[in-house]
Design an enzyme around this catalytic site. Structure first.
Site, PDB file in Angstrom:
ATOM      1  N   ASN A 138       7.391 -13.396  -2.493  1.00 42.88           N
ATOM      2  CA  ASN A 138       8.796 -13.039  -2.321  1.00 42.88           C
ATOM      3  C   ASN A 138       9.636 -13.619  -3.467  1.00 42.88           C
ATOM      4  O   ASN A 138       9.115 -14.322  -4.335  1.00 42.88           O
ATOM      5  CB  ASN A 138       9.295 -13.488  -0.941  1.00 42.88           C
ATOM      6  CG  ASN A 138       9.233 -14.989  -0.775  1.00 42.88           C
ATOM      7  OD1 ASN A 138       9.612 -15.734  -1.678  1.00 42.88           O
ATOM      8  ND2 ASN A 138       8.745 -15.440   0.367  1.00 42.88           N
ATOM      9  N   VAL A 139      10.909 -13.291  -3.470  1.00 42.30           N
ATOM     10  CA  VAL A 139      11.784 -13.640  -4.591  1.00 42.30           C
ATOM     11  C   VAL A 139      11.751 -15.147  -4.879  1.00 42.30           C
ATOM     12  O   VAL A 139      11.645 -15.581  -6.032  1.00 42.30           O
ATOM     13  CB  VAL A 139      13.233 -13.174  -4.290  1.00 42.30           C
ATOM     14  CG1 VAL A 139      14.189 -13.632  -5.374  1.00 42.30           C
ATOM     15  CG2 VAL A 139      13.284 -11.648  -4.163  1.00 42.30           C
TER      16      VAL A 139
ATOM     17  N   ARG B  11       5.659  -0.146 -12.802  1.00 44.43           N
ATOM     18  CA  ARG B  11       6.795   0.385 -13.572  1.00 44.43           C
ATOM     19  C   ARG B  11       7.314  -0.656 -14.564  1.00 44.43           C
ATOM     20  O   ARG B  11       7.531  -0.365 -15.744  1.00 44.43           O
ATOM     21  CB  ARG B  11       7.916   0.801 -12.614  1.00 44.43           C
ATOM     22  CG  ARG B  11       9.216   1.225 -13.297  1.00 44.43           C
ATOM     23  CD  ARG B  11      10.303   1.476 -12.256  1.00 44.43           C
ATOM     24  NE  ARG B  11      10.519   0.308 -11.416  1.00 44.43           N
ATOM     25  CZ  ARG B  11      11.342  -0.698 -11.719  1.00 44.43           C
ATOM     26  NH1 ARG B  11      12.064  -0.667 -12.823  1.00 44.43           N
ATOM     27  NH2 ARG B  11      11.462  -1.726 -10.913  1.00 44.43           N
ATOM     28  N   ARG B  12       7.510  -1.886 -14.094  1.00 41.97           N
ATOM     29  CA  ARG B  12       8.010  -2.929 -14.998  1.00 41.97           C
ATOM     30  C   ARG B  12       7.005  -3.222 -16.096  1.00 41.97           C
ATOM     31  O   ARG B  12       7.368  -3.435 -17.245  1.00 41.97           O
ATOM     32  CB  ARG B  12       8.353  -4.197 -14.191  1.00 41.97           C
ATOM     33  CG  ARG B  12       9.591  -4.005 -13.316  1.00 41.97           C
ATOM     34  CD  ARG B  12       9.794  -5.138 -12.313  1.00 41.97           C
ATOM     35  NE  ARG B  12      10.971  -4.911 -11.492  1.00 41.97           N
ATOM     36  CZ  ARG B  12      11.162  -5.434 -10.278  1.00 41.97           C
ATOM     37  NH1 ARG B  12      10.252  -6.217  -9.739  1.00 41.97           N
ATOM     38  NH2 ARG B  12      12.261  -5.162  -9.604  1.00 41.97           N
TER      39      ARG B  12
ATOM     40  N   ARG C  87       3.129 -12.113  -7.758  1.00 45.35           N
ATOM     41  CA  ARG C  87       3.458 -11.574  -6.438  1.00 45.35           C
ATOM     42  C   ARG C  87       4.190 -12.618  -5.614  1.00 45.35           C
ATOM     43  O   ARG C  87       4.482 -13.718  -6.078  1.00 45.35           O
ATOM     44  CB  ARG C  87       2.186 -11.099  -5.701  1.00 45.35           C
ATOM     45  CG  ARG C  87       1.730  -9.719  -6.149  1.00 45.35           C
ATOM     46  CD  ARG C  87       1.200  -8.885  -4.989  1.00 45.35           C
ATOM     47  NE  ARG C  87       2.201  -8.640  -3.987  1.00 45.35           N
ATOM     48  CZ  ARG C  87       1.948  -8.354  -2.718  1.00 45.35           C
ATOM     49  NH1 ARG C  87       0.711  -8.299  -2.286  1.00 45.35           N
ATOM     50  NH2 ARG C  87       2.919  -8.136  -1.864  1.00 45.35           N
TER      51      ARG C  87
ATOM     52  N   ARG D  23       8.500 -16.279  -6.465  1.00 48.78           N
ATOM     53  CA  ARG D  23       8.412 -15.852  -7.868  1.00 48.78           C
ATOM     54  C   ARG D  23       9.246 -16.758  -8.764  1.00 48.78           C
ATOM     55  O   ARG D  23       8.813 -17.131  -9.854  1.00 48.78           O
ATOM     56  CB  ARG D  23       8.875 -14.400  -8.003  1.00 48.78           C
ATOM     57  CG  ARG D  23       7.938 -13.430  -7.282  1.00 48.78           C
ATOM     58  CD  ARG D  23       8.305 -12.004  -7.590  1.00 48.78           C
ATOM     59  NE  ARG D  23       7.958 -11.121  -6.479  1.00 48.78           N
ATOM     60  CZ  ARG D  23       8.048  -9.810  -6.514  1.00 48.78           C
ATOM     61  NH1 ARG D  23       8.477  -9.215  -7.610  1.00 48.78           N
ATOM     62  NH2 ARG D  23       7.718  -9.073  -5.478  1.00 48.78           N
TER      63      ARG D  23
ATOM     64  N   ARG E 113      11.192  -7.544   8.494  1.00 52.80           N
ATOM     65  CA  ARG E 113      10.233  -8.515   7.974  1.00 52.80           C
ATOM     66  C   ARG E 113      10.917  -9.883   7.956  1.00 52.80           C
ATOM     67  O   ARG E 113      12.125  -9.978   8.149  1.00 52.80           O
ATOM     68  CB  ARG E 113       9.790  -8.100   6.573  1.00 52.80           C
ATOM     69  CG  ARG E 113       9.000  -6.810   6.556  1.00 52.80           C
ATOM     70  CD  ARG E 113       8.883  -6.250   5.141  1.00 52.80           C
ATOM     71  NE  ARG E 113       8.319  -7.241   4.243  1.00 52.80           N
ATOM     72  CZ  ARG E 113       8.464  -7.205   2.915  1.00 52.80           C
ATOM     73  NH1 ARG E 113       9.172  -6.257   2.334  1.00 52.80           N
ATOM     74  NH2 ARG E 113       7.908  -8.143   2.165  1.00 52.80           N
TER      75      ARG E 113
ATOM     76  N   CYS F 264       2.098   5.132  -5.410  1.00 51.30           N
ATOM     77  CA  CYS F 264       2.646   3.864  -5.892  1.00 51.30           C
ATOM     78  C   CYS F 264       1.652   3.186  -6.813  1.00 51.30           C
ATOM     79  O   CYS F 264       1.832   2.049  -7.202  1.00 51.30           O
ATOM     80  CB  CYS F 264       3.029   2.963  -4.732  1.00 51.30           C
ATOM     81  SG  CYS F 264       1.611   2.503  -3.776  1.00 51.30           S
TER      82      CYS F 264
ATOM     83  N   LYS G 236      13.447   1.109  -1.653  1.00 48.29           N
ATOM     84  CA  LYS G 236      12.382   1.312  -2.638  1.00 48.29           C
ATOM     85  C   LYS G 236      11.008   0.973  -2.079  1.00 48.29           C
ATOM     86  O   LYS G 236      10.006   1.364  -2.654  1.00 48.29           O
ATOM     87  CB  LYS G 236      12.670   0.547  -3.928  1.00 48.29           C
ATOM     88  CG  LYS G 236      12.374  -0.920  -3.901  1.00 48.29           C
ATOM     89  CD  LYS G 236      12.344  -1.456  -5.329  1.00 48.29           C
ATOM     90  CE  LYS G 236      12.184  -2.958  -5.316  1.00 48.29           C
ATOM     91  NZ  LYS G 236      12.112  -3.517  -6.655  1.00 48.29           N
ATOM     92  N   ASP G 237      10.942   0.244  -0.983  1.00 47.04           N
ATOM     93  CA  ASP G 237       9.657  -0.058  -0.348  1.00 47.04           C
ATOM     94  C   ASP G 237       9.260   0.981   0.698  1.00 47.04           C
ATOM     95  O   ASP G 237       8.198   0.872   1.307  1.00 47.04           O
ATOM     96  CB  ASP G 237       9.697  -1.445   0.311  1.00 47.04           C
ATOM     97  CG  ASP G 237       9.911  -2.555  -0.711  1.00 47.04           C
ATOM     98  OD1 ASP G 237       9.495  -2.379  -1.872  1.00 47.04           O
ATOM     99  OD2 ASP G 237      10.504  -3.590  -0.349  1.00 47.04           O
TER     100      ASP G 237
HETATM  101  N1  LIG Z   1       9.228  -5.192  -4.193  1.00 47.09           N
HETATM  102  C1  LIG Z   1       9.944  -6.112  -3.361  1.00 47.09           C
HETATM  103  C2  LIG Z   1      11.398  -5.803  -3.338  1.00 47.09           C
HETATM  104  N2  LIG Z   1      11.860  -4.794  -2.594  1.00 47.09           N
HETATM  105  C3  LIG Z   1      13.216  -4.726  -2.795  1.00 47.09           C
HETATM  106  C4  LIG Z   1      13.584  -5.729  -3.678  1.00 47.09           C
HETATM  107  C5  LIG Z   1      14.937  -6.001  -4.171  1.00 47.09           C
HETATM  108  C6  LIG Z   1      16.080  -5.314  -3.467  1.00 47.09           C
HETATM  109  C7  LIG Z   1      16.199  -3.840  -3.738  1.00 47.09           C
HETATM  110  O1  LIG Z   1      15.778  -3.331  -4.784  1.00 47.09           O
HETATM  111  O2  LIG Z   1      16.768  -3.151  -2.882  1.00 47.09           O
HETATM  112  C8  LIG Z   1      12.423  -6.432  -4.020  1.00 47.09           C
HETATM  113  C9  LIG Z   1      12.319  -7.600  -4.915  1.00 47.09           C
HETATM  114  C10 LIG Z   1      12.218  -7.256  -6.376  1.00 47.09           C
HETATM  115  O3  LIG Z   1      11.784  -6.164  -6.756  1.00 47.09           O
HETATM  116  O4  LIG Z   1      12.578  -8.128  -7.208  1.00 47.09           O
END
Ligand SMILES: NCc1[nH]cc(CCC(=O)O)c1CC(=O)O
Length: 332
Positions: free
Chosen positions: A178-179, A158-159, A176, A182, A38, A269, A110-111
């Site tokens: 990307n990092v 989850r959070r 939502r 946010r 990506r 999910c 995790k994705d």
């Molecule tokens: N959901 C998006 C995602 N996928 C992986 C990460 C962070 C890196 C990781 O956990 O490997 C993030 C960003 C976040 O959750 O803050």
């Protein structure tokens, strides 16, 4: 054409410590490896990291990045759970491999769904970074220090479930992007705090924003969080053999237990699920899991020891404990 035989021989002489199996990798590894990724900064960092590892291990192989847009990146206005989940980030990268435009794909584990599409394999799992979540705020030092009713941004179920259980007074708002997006929204003042993964922040050299690390036993990460997964076609024996050398056995055991638990719970999910596995000695793992109730803010938790040689068995056992405590009602 380059004389590959001579090149391989010189590599072997340069590193006499290499085992016989890695010699075999060097001989069979393709001369070109294209990495589908990506285009987010984090995804590109992770793909570059894998590229560097491959170039170091296979100096005769040319390694290239193939950056692609995915549907998951384009749909930013709705929650992931609402638009059909994790597969969205994989599809375009998988199509690129099927069409011969890429040889492997790099993902945040995790994705990745627990069950990959037929024809694809989880070829390697890299050593895990810190799996904690990060409490990020400009004015408050910790989750506990937030004033009553403060606004916290996160779209992760989850959070949200963990926040509701630890601080039922907080106002939780969707967040939502990307990092970087946010963090920008936090800076604009839309939230008093946000929750992100420590691993993502640290990879982007944004670790200075971490005010508090949220970790076990009070806070569990997503299954596979902070591990990088490498996907390839199951039929690409030469690619798989090359990637196997990057696989980290301890991380693979941990995430296998966590993902097996997730799968035994239904792998959805759209339900808050957390999992954290640690190896406590040579033979034993401990796996903690949680399932949250989106509506009620209730959490079900379980933790159990299991044999390190059988992480899947442990994952299923913890899932059964969670189900026995009533998790099924949340999962339906
Ligand atoms: N959901 C998006 C995602 N996928 C992986 C990460 C962070 C890196 C990781 O956990 O490997 C993030 C960003 C976040 O959750 O803050």
């Amino acid at each position: 054409m380059r004389d590959n035989t001579a090149a391989t021989a010189s590599t072997i002489q340069a590193d006499p410590a290499r085992s016989l199996s890695s010699l075999k990798d060097i001989m069979t590894i393709p001369k070109l490896l294209r990495i589908a990724t990506r285009k987010s900064l984090l995804a590109l960092w992770q793909a570059e990291h894998v590229a560097a590892l491959l170039r170091e291990r296979y100096p005769q192989t040319q390694v290239e990045l193939v950056p692609l847009s995915t549907r998951g990146d384009e749909i930013l206005d709705r929650s992931l759970a609402a638009i059909g989940g994790k597969g969205l980030f994989l599809k375009e990268l998988e199509v690129a491999m099927l069409e011969g435009r890429a040889d492997l794909a790099v993902h945040s584990l995790k994705d990745m769904p627990v069950e990959l599409d037929p024809g694809f394999a989880l070829a390697a799992v890299l050593p895990r970074a810190d799996a904690a979540d990060a409490f990020v705020s400009f004015h408050h030092a910790s989750l506990q220090a937030l004033p009553q009713g403060a606004r916290v941004g996160t779209s992760s179920l989850r959070r949200q479930a963990l926040l509701r259980s630890l601080r039922p007074d907080l106002q939780i708002n969707d967040l939502r992007g990307n990092v970087i997006t946010r963090l920008a929204k936090l800076e604009e003042g839309q939230y008093d705090a946000i929750i992100l993964a420590c691993a993502g922040l640290e990879r982007l050299e944004l670790g200075q924003h971490i005010r508090q690390r949220l970790h076990a036993p009070d806070w569990l990460p997503a299954p596979g969080q902070a591990a990088i997964g490498i996907e390839a076609l199951s039929a690409a024996d030469d690619v798989l053999a090359g990637l196997a050398a990057l696989d980290d056995a301890p991380t693979r055991r941990q995430v296998t237990a966590e993902r097996a638990m997730n799968q035994a719970l239904g792998g959805s999910c759209s339900v808050p699920v957390g999992a954290w596995c640690e190896q406590i000695d040579a033979d034993w793992l401990v796996l903690s899991g949680l399932v949250g109730d989106i509506a009620g803010g209730q959490l079900i938790q379980a933790s159990q020891h299991g044999e390190a040689a059988q992480p899947e068995v442990l994952g299923r056992a913890v899932a059964e404990q969670l189900l026995a405590q009533g998790a099924a009602a949340f999962l339906s």
